[in-house]
Each structure stands twice: as structure tokens, then as C-alpha cells.
Design an enzyme around this catalytic site. Structure first.
Site, short mmCIF file in Angstrom:
data_model
loop_
_atom_site.label_atom_id
_atom_site.label_comp_id
_atom_site.label_asym_id
_atom_site.label_seq_id
_atom_site.Cartn_x
_atom_site.Cartn_y
_atom_site.Cartn_z
N LYS A 69 1.04 -7.68 9.92
CA LYS A 69 0.77 -6.95 11.12
C LYS A 69 -0.26 -7.48 11.96
O LYS A 69 -0.43 -7.25 13.34
CB LYS A 69 0.52 -5.50 10.70
N ASP A 105 3.22 2.84 15.66
CA ASP A 105 2.52 3.81 14.63
C ASP A 105 1.62 4.58 15.28
O ASP A 105 1.23 5.86 15.02
CB ASP A 105 2.01 3.09 13.56
P1 NAP Z 1 -2.70 -0.99 3.48
O1 NAP Z 1 -2.93 -1.99 4.55
O2 NAP Z 1 -2.45 -1.72 2.14
O3 NAP Z 1 -4.10 0.18 3.10
C1 NAP Z 1 -3.96 0.88 2.22
C2 NAP Z 1 -5.25 1.33 2.11
O4 NAP Z 1 -5.39 2.47 0.76
C3 NAP Z 1 -6.27 0.62 2.00
O5 NAP Z 1 -7.81 1.09 2.43
C4 NAP Z 1 -6.71 0.82 0.35
O6 NAP Z 1 -7.97 0.39 -0.07
C5 NAP Z 1 -6.37 2.16 0.19
N1 NAP Z 1 -6.08 2.37 -1.16
C6 NAP Z 1 -4.89 1.82 -2.09
N2 NAP Z 1 -4.82 2.12 -3.33
C7 NAP Z 1 -5.94 3.08 -3.32
C8 NAP Z 1 -6.42 3.75 -4.47
N3 NAP Z 1 -5.49 3.84 -5.62
N4 NAP Z 1 -7.62 4.61 -4.25
C9 NAP Z 1 -7.90 4.83 -3.08
N5 NAP Z 1 -7.68 3.84 -2.00
C10 NAP Z 1 -6.66 3.07 -1.97
O7 NAP Z 1 -1.19 -0.09 3.66
P2 NAP Z 1 -0.91 0.53 5.10
O8 NAP Z 1 -0.26 -0.24 5.88
O9 NAP Z 1 -2.45 1.26 5.94
O10 NAP Z 1 -0.28 1.93 4.70
C11 NAP Z 1 -0.94 2.76 3.77
C12 NAP Z 1 0.01 3.93 3.52
O11 NAP Z 1 0.42 4.70 4.93
C13 NAP Z 1 1.19 3.54 2.73
O12 NAP Z 1 1.45 4.97 1.89
C14 NAP Z 1 2.43 3.75 3.74
O13 NAP Z 1 3.51 4.03 3.21
C15 NAP Z 1 1.89 4.95 4.81
N6 NAP Z 1 2.40 4.51 5.98
C16 NAP Z 1 3.09 5.63 6.49
C17 NAP Z 1 3.97 5.84 7.95
C18 NAP Z 1 4.65 6.65 8.27
O14 NAP Z 1 5.27 6.32 9.40
N7 NAP Z 1 4.57 7.61 7.84
C19 NAP Z 1 3.61 4.58 8.61
C20 NAP Z 1 2.47 3.32 8.18
C21 NAP Z 1 1.97 3.59 6.77
P3 NAP Z 1 -8.47 -1.20 -0.32
O15 NAP Z 1 -8.69 -1.73 0.92
O16 NAP Z 1 -9.66 -0.90 -1.21
O17 NAP Z 1 -7.30 -1.88 -1.14
#
Ligand code: NAP
Length: 275
Positions: A69, A105
Site C-alpha cells: 500500500k 479505506d
Molecule cells: P498492519 O499494517 O499490519 O497493522 C496492524 C497493526 O496492529 C500494527 O500497528 C501492529 O503493531 C498491530 N498489532 C498486530 N498484532 C498485534 C498484537 N498482537 N497486539 C497489539 N497490536 C498488534 O495491518 P492493517 O492493514 O493496518 O490492518 C489491520 C486490521 O484492520 C486487520 O485486521 C485488517 O483485516 C483490518 N482492516 C479492515 C478493513 C475493513 O474494511 N474492515 C480495512 C483495512 C484493514 P506492530 O506495528 O507492532 O506490528
């Protein structure tokens, strides 16, 4: 029979079980649009090559997911202002011969405010500091939320995102102490699998009234939302956002909008555990 003439797809790595091919192929058929949508796993070291291939094949539209992204931005001819503010793109589309980037998003996240009677937050707390958090922070500025906080397990990453988005960083251990009236989970905590039944937010933090918004959509009712509802808070699951961001992509590519209620029902059916 409708013969597909236009090619669409998803790039990311690894891809896992994305719902995008289901949503977009259904949208093509529902709107009688002659397109077909594929999933293309593209490792990071082959992203530039893939973008050249998209140009060569005149692929009509592309969804972009983790980990591309942000990396895709410099490979495009133009980036829409909201996507540029977020520093992340989830959609590629053409304006004439220019390959452009947008981030649906952001509008997807705001969709529930458009069709539900939700109050605008005054003190919003974003949990997590990844790509989705950047889209959410951009969206919160778009609707002029006066106080924006961010908290995550990696303090250094949180500090840098907070600086970039004029938000206040909050230590992870103190995230429930800020009196937020809107808490948004952008971490995978609560998602089906190893994180299911884990909440990113201590239940005692749901004070007064407010809105708990979970970007997780599988399951629809996470522990975070259950505990918020038990404290009298309103709740919003991630499925409306998923549908809205996907349909916004389809609209950018085709000018058409399939019925959101039908799209939501399709994804719900797909997510339902098989008996
Ligand atoms: P990402 O870039 O990998 O970011 C994930 C974030 O969550 C990071 O800050 C990560 O921390 C943190 N994290 C991961 N595991 C954790 C844990 N065990 N405890 C505490 N923090 C934790 O992913 P993303 O693209 O932002 O997506 C995140 C979530 O949003 C996913 O579940 C995705 O499915 C959802 N999402 C949903 C939609 C929708 O349309 N509903 C759209 C986009 C995303 P670190 O940086 O320390 O690894």
C-alpha cells in the site's frame, strides 16, 4: 453469456483468503459489467515489475493490499489527495493514460456515519499504527474530530505516526485512561484465529457513552464490541467499511454502484462458518 473483456485484480503478499475476488466478480455479474477479477500474489521485490505488467496489459483496475500500500506510491503517475495524506493507496485506476492511486479505506471507514445515526466523536482513540490506522487518522481529520489519540504496542512506530498525523501518542499501558468517546480498533486482535477472543482495549476503559468501532469483520461480534455494548456503548463492526471500500473501488473502475445491502449479505454468507 457475458464474455469478460476487462481485467481487474488484487495485488498483495501473501494473499490468504481475500474476499475481494468474491465481491468484485459478483459486482461484475450483478451489474452486467464485462469484467473478471483475479488474485495476484506479488512478492515485494517484484512489485515494480508487476506495475509495468499492469500498464502493458492495460489491466483496468487493481486493489492493493499488504505489503504494497505504501511502496506502490512512487510507481504511479498520480495519487489522489486523500490517499497522499494517508501515505497509502489501496486502489489503482486509470485517468486516460495515467495510472492513478486512491485510498477507498478512508471513505469506507466514514460510511457508517453517512447512513446510521452516529454522533461525531470529540475524543477519538485509534488502536494500532499500521496501514489501516493511517487511513482512519486521515478520515478523522476529514470529519474534524478535535482530539485524536493513537496507541500501539510499538511506541516508536506510534510516535512517528502520531507526528505525521497530528495525533497525541498514548502509551499502550495507558490507552484506557484518556476518556475517549470513540475507540477504533485497527489491530488484528479479535479476528478469527489465534487472536480471537482477545480484546485490544481493557473493558474498564468504556466510560460514559461512546462508540466502539472495530475494523475486524470476522467475526462480526468481537470481544471488544461485546464488552463495549455491555458498558452501554454503541458498536460498529468492520463489514460496512469492507463493503463501502470495495464498492467505491468498483465505482472508480466502472462508474457503477452495486446495491450495498446485497453486497453485505453476500459477504456475510461467505464468512458464515461452514456447517
Ligand atoms: P498492519 O499494517 O499490519 O497493522 C496492524 C497493526 O496492529 C500494527 O500497528 C501492529 O503493531 C498491530 N498489532 C498486530 N498484532 C498485534 C498484537 N498482537 N497486539 C497489539 N497490536 C498488534 O495491518 P492493517 O492493514 O493496518 O490492518 C489491520 C486490521 O484492520 C486487520 O485486521 C485488517 O483485516 C483490518 N482492516 C479492515 C478493513 C475493513 O474494511 N474492515 C480495512 C483495512 C484493514 P506492530 O506495528 O507492532 O506490528
Amino acid at each position: 453469456m457475458l464474455v469478460p473483456e476487462k481485467l481487474y485484480g488484487l495485488i498483495g503478499y501473501p494473499l490468504g483468503h481475500s474476499l475481494s475476488p468474491i465481491l468484485h466478480n459478483w459486482s461484475c455479474s450483478r451489474m452486467a459489467w464485462p469484467g473478471a477479477y483475479f488474485a495476484w500474489p506479488v512478492p515485494p521485490d517484484r512489485l515494480a515489475e508487476m506495475i509495468r505488467a499492469l500498464r502493458l496489459l492495460s489491466v483496468h483496475g487493481v486493489s492493493v493490499t499488504i505489503p504494497h500500500k505504501e511502496a506502490v506510491l512512487p510507481l504511479l503517475d498520480s495519487v489522489r489527495p486523500l490517499a497522499a495524506s494517508a501515505g497509502a493507496v489501496n486502489t489503482l485506476y486509470w485517468e486516460g493514460s495515467r495510472l492513478c492511486g486512491e485510498n477507498t479505506d478512508i471513505l469506507g471507514f466514514l460510511a457508517p456515519w453517512g447512513h446510521k445515526n452516529l454522533s461525531l466523536p470529540r475524543r477519538a482513540l485509534v488502536l494500532g499504527a499500521g496501514g489501516a490506522a493511517r487511513a482512519v487518522l486521515t478520515a478523522l481529520h476529514e470529519i474534524n474530530v478535535p482530539h485524536i489519540y493513537i496507541s500501539g504496542r510499538d511506541g516508536r512506530k506510534v510516535e512517528s505516526v502520531a507526528r505525521a498525523f497530528q495525533a497525541v501518542s498514548v502509551p499502550w499501558a495507558e490507552r484506557h485512561l484518556r476518556g475517549a468517546d470513540c475507540v477504533i480498533n485497527t489491530t488484528p486482535l479479535g479476528m478469527a484465529g489465534i487472536h480471537q477472543d482477545v480484546s485490544p482495549f481493557p473493558a474498564e476503559g468504556f466510560m460514559g457513552v461512546g462508540l466502539a468501532y472495530d475494523l475486524v469483520y470476522h467475526p462480526l461480534e468481537t470481544r471488544f464490541l461485546r464488552e463495549a455494548a455491555a458498558a452501554g456503548w454503541r458498536t460498529q463492526d468492520g463489514l460496512d467499511m469492507l463493503v463501502a471500500q470495495g464498492l467505491a473501488q468498483f465505482h472508480l473502475w466502472t462508474g457503477l454502484t452495486p446495491p450495498p445491502d446485497e453486497a453485505r449479505a453476500l459477504l456475510l454468507e461467505t464468512l458464515r462458518p461452514q456447517a
